[in-house]
Design an enzyme around this catalytic site. Sequence first.
Site, short mmCIF file in Angstrom:
data_model
loop_
_atom_site.label_atom_id
_atom_site.label_comp_id
_atom_site.label_asym_id
_atom_site.label_seq_id
_atom_site.Cartn_x
_atom_site.Cartn_y
_atom_site.Cartn_z
N HIS A 93 0.91 -1.24 0.07
CA HIS A 93 -0.16 0.11 -0.11
C HIS A 93 0.96 1.42 0.03
CE1 HIS A 93 -3.78 -2.11 0.57
NE2 HIS A 93 -3.36 -2.60 1.69
N ASP A 99 8.24 6.73 8.61
CA ASP A 99 7.54 5.90 9.52
C ASP A 99 6.54 6.84 9.82
OD1 ASP A 99 7.92 3.80 11.24
OD2 ASP A 99 7.93 5.28 12.75
N SER A 100 5.46 6.35 10.12
CA SER A 100 4.23 7.16 10.38
C SER A 100 3.20 6.26 11.36
CB SER A 100 3.33 7.46 9.02
OG SER A 100 3.06 5.99 8.45
N ARG A 143 1.94 12.19 4.71
CA ARG A 143 3.10 11.66 4.02
C ARG A 143 3.33 12.65 2.38
NH1 ARG A 143 0.92 6.46 4.02
NH2 ARG A 143 2.29 6.04 5.81
N PHE A 195 -6.01 3.06 3.88
CA PHE A 195 -5.69 1.68 4.73
C PHE A 195 -5.36 2.47 6.04
CE2 PHE A 195 -1.99 3.55 2.71
CZ PHE A 195 -0.88 3.41 3.64
#
Length: 196
Positions: free
Chosen positions: A14, A70-71, A178, A149
């Site tokens: 994804h 990284d989230s 993002r 997602f």
Amino acid sequence: MQPRRIVLATHNAHKVEELTRILGPALDGLELVAYDGPEPVEDGATFQENALIKARAAAAHTGLPALADDSGICVDALDGAPGIHSARYAGTRVDADNVAHLLEQLGDASDRSAQFACAAAFVDGDDELVELALWPGTVLSEPVGGGGFGYDPIFKPEGLSVSAAELRPDEKNAISHRALAFGVLMPQVRERLVTS
């Protein structure tokens, strides 16, 4: 001239798809390649530290410049949880389980403010960059929408009347955490790899 290859440090399909769409024109002169190496232990205390851990591992494994991110979602009433533990919050790495666990933890709290955070990192040898961006909003009481997602179905971005899962991919990719983080990072990456 051959495009400069750059590895994207994720095994998350994804994320590869979303980032390729987000980066779009910023990839001109660059070729994004998938990472097939081992996943490093993400033992950093912040999104920035974990993004750099992933980018360093991918760069070391492939010998190519690497991008990583990284989230996660940070909920104010939960003291910033799940934060860096977002992907494994329910202990299963299953999106629906994480969403259900978050809603259970939040209960009927009146303060439902939250933000998605994203740290975007670039590593090329000793050259390291990392940028953090936040996407503010609120947590809905139940999942809405079938797109996106992760926590998208329960996250309503600030200023919008729909969940992130109800946005079209191009709409989300224009305003997400993002998009914001990589929007700041990519001009610096291009300066190093394309125009140098």
